[in-house]
Scaffold this motif. Structure first.
Motif, PDB file in Angstrom:
ATOM      1  N   THR A   9      34.015  18.108  26.154  1.00  0.00           N
ATOM      2  CA  THR A   9      33.699  17.493  24.858  1.00  0.00           C
ATOM      3  C   THR A   9      34.836  16.613  24.339  1.00  0.00           C
ATOM      4  O   THR A   9      34.634  15.847  23.395  1.00  0.00           O
ATOM      5  CB  THR A   9      33.394  18.574  23.813  1.00  0.00           C
ATOM      6  OG1 THR A   9      34.529  19.441  23.690  1.00  0.00           O
ATOM      7  CG2 THR A   9      32.182  19.387  24.201  1.00  0.00           C
ATOM      8  N   ASP A  44      34.482   9.356  26.589  1.00  0.00           N
ATOM      9  CA  ASP A  44      33.114   8.844  26.697  1.00  0.00           C
ATOM     10  C   ASP A  44      32.065   9.860  26.257  1.00  0.00           C
ATOM     11  O   ASP A  44      30.860   9.587  26.370  1.00  0.00           O
ATOM     12  CB  ASP A  44      32.815   8.439  28.151  1.00  0.00           C
ATOM     13  CG  ASP A  44      33.574   7.204  28.582  1.00  0.00           C
ATOM     14  OD1 ASP A  44      33.965   6.421  27.703  1.00  0.00           O
ATOM     15  OD2 ASP A  44      33.780   7.040  29.797  1.00  0.00           O
ATOM     16  N   TYR A  45      32.492  11.009  25.762  1.00  0.00           N
ATOM     17  CA  TYR A  45      31.541  12.093  25.486  1.00  0.00           C
ATOM     18  C   TYR A  45      30.448  11.671  24.501  1.00  0.00           C
ATOM     19  O   TYR A  45      29.271  11.959  24.704  1.00  0.00           O
ATOM     20  CB  TYR A  45      32.276  13.332  24.958  1.00  0.00           C
ATOM     21  CG  TYR A  45      31.362  14.513  24.728  1.00  0.00           C
ATOM     22  CD1 TYR A  45      30.897  15.275  25.791  1.00  0.00           C
ATOM     23  CD2 TYR A  45      30.944  14.849  23.430  1.00  0.00           C
ATOM     24  CE1 TYR A  45      30.049  16.347  25.581  1.00  0.00           C
ATOM     25  CE2 TYR A  45      30.091  15.916  23.209  1.00  0.00           C
ATOM     26  CZ  TYR A  45      29.650  16.671  24.286  1.00  0.00           C
ATOM     27  OH  TYR A  45      28.804  17.732  24.080  1.00  0.00           O
ATOM     28  N   LYS A  46      30.824  10.974  23.445  1.00  0.00           N
ATOM     29  CA  LYS A  46      29.838  10.585  22.443  1.00  0.00           C
ATOM     30  C   LYS A  46      28.844   9.552  22.972  1.00  0.00           C
ATOM     31  O   LYS A  46      27.745   9.397  22.424  1.00  0.00           O
ATOM     32  CB  LYS A  46      30.543  10.045  21.195  1.00  0.00           C
ATOM     33  CG  LYS A  46      31.308  11.118  20.422  1.00  0.00           C
ATOM     34  CD  LYS A  46      31.902  10.549  19.142  1.00  0.00           C
ATOM     35  CE  LYS A  46      32.624  11.633  18.349  1.00  0.00           C
ATOM     36  NZ  LYS A  46      33.206  11.099  17.089  1.00  0.00           N
ATOM     37  N   LYS A  47      29.232   8.861  24.016  1.00  0.00           N
ATOM     38  CA  LYS A  47      28.345   7.853  24.614  1.00  0.00           C
ATOM     39  C   LYS A  47      27.661   8.386  25.864  1.00  0.00           C
ATOM     40  O   LYS A  47      27.096   7.603  26.649  1.00  0.00           O
ATOM     41  CB  LYS A  47      29.142   6.597  24.976  1.00  0.00           C
ATOM     42  CG  LYS A  47      29.818   5.912  23.809  1.00  0.00           C
ATOM     43  CD  LYS A  47      30.498   4.629  24.243  1.00  0.00           C
ATOM     44  CE  LYS A  47      31.662   4.924  25.199  1.00  0.00           C
ATOM     45  NZ  LYS A  47      32.360   3.682  25.622  1.00  0.00           N
ATOM     46  N   ARG A  48      27.708   9.701  26.068  1.00  0.00           N
ATOM     47  CA  ARG A  48      27.268  10.281  27.347  1.00  0.00           C
ATOM     48  C   ARG A  48      25.793  10.000  27.636  1.00  0.00           C
ATOM     49  O   ARG A  48      25.433   9.754  28.797  1.00  0.00           O
ATOM     50  CB  ARG A  48      27.534  11.786  27.391  1.00  0.00           C
ATOM     51  CG  ARG A  48      26.764  12.620  26.401  1.00  0.00           C
ATOM     52  CD  ARG A  48      27.299  14.054  26.364  1.00  0.00           C
ATOM     53  NE  ARG A  48      26.515  14.924  25.492  1.00  0.00           N
ATOM     54  CZ  ARG A  48      26.607  14.952  24.177  1.00  0.00           C
ATOM     55  NH1 ARG A  48      27.442  14.124  23.566  1.00  0.00           N
ATOM     56  NH2 ARG A  48      25.869  15.776  23.473  1.00  0.00           N
TER      57      ARG A  48
END
Length: 218
Positions: free
Chosen positions: A41, A45-49
């Motif tokens: 998390t 790039d997690y938020k755009k995964r």
């Protein structure tokens, strides 16, 4: 002259296959990236995964269509041994429109997209199928079978489902796209399959070789 092809476990639209089969699909770098996005998390790039996953799947689908069409001609026959698509019917239908060849489907456990809009793209659809090519008996099933019809007489069994993780005894072969030796994800030709399986030992019947079994029958 038209040819005969076999494939399985194409998995159009399946995000997780990118990490399950890192040596094929889009390669190990993409597989590792997908794995990190799934588990970390704190990754930048997690938020755009979700957008990244969708783009990777789009790239995979495009590559699968290209590899299929550069291999299979319009008048060829191709047997797909299940798990063709993870999409719903609408998106699967749009993919089927783009694929060459006369298609025959042996259903897998993930083929929930089959309806009137998609089934029309197949010559026929089966749970299990037996065919004869060049006087050789071939059993087609999505799952690997330990014993199949005419196995003790040199009959072939082609299957999928296991993505190269199980090799049966006898003249049996996983024809899934992830089993290709070069990782090219192309379908297997009948000639390639026959060359491999004709050299394999025929499965024994009750612990006996084919010749011993024939002697008992005399």
């Amino acid at each position: 002259m038209s040819k005969i092809w076999f494939t399985s476990d194409v998995h159009f639209g399946h995000k997780s296959i990118l990490k399950f089969c890192p040596k094929t699909r889009l390669g190990e770098d993409v597989s590792k990236h997908v794995e990190r996005l799934h588990n970390d998390t704190t990754h930048p790039d997690y938020k755009k995964r979700h957008e990244i996953h969708q783009e990777y799947v789009r790239q995979m689908d495009k590559l699968l269509i290209e590899r299929w069409n550069e291999t299979v001609a319009d008048d060829d026959t191709i047997y797909c041994l299940g798990d063709f698509s993870f999409y719903k019917a609408g998106k699967t239908e749009s993919i089927l429109r783009q694929l060459s060849g006369r298609k025959i489907l042996i259903k897998g456990n993930h083929d929930h997209w089959i309806d009137d809009s998609t089934s029309k793209y197949f010559e026929s659809i089966h749970d299990y199928l037996k065919i004869i090519i060049d006087k050789k008996h071939v059993v087609l099933f999505h799952y690997p079978i330990a014993e199949w019809d005419r196995a003790h007489h040199g009959g072939y069994h082609l299957y999928g489902h296991v993505h190269g993780n199980l090799q049966l005894e006898g003249r049996a072969m996983d024809v899934g796209i992830d089993t290709r030796p070069t990782g090219d994800m192309k379908p297997w030709s009948w000639e390639e399959i026959d060359e491999i399986l004709c050299k394999k030992e025929i499965i024994k019947h009750h612990g006996k070789t084919k010749s011993e079994t024939e002697d008992d029958a005399v």
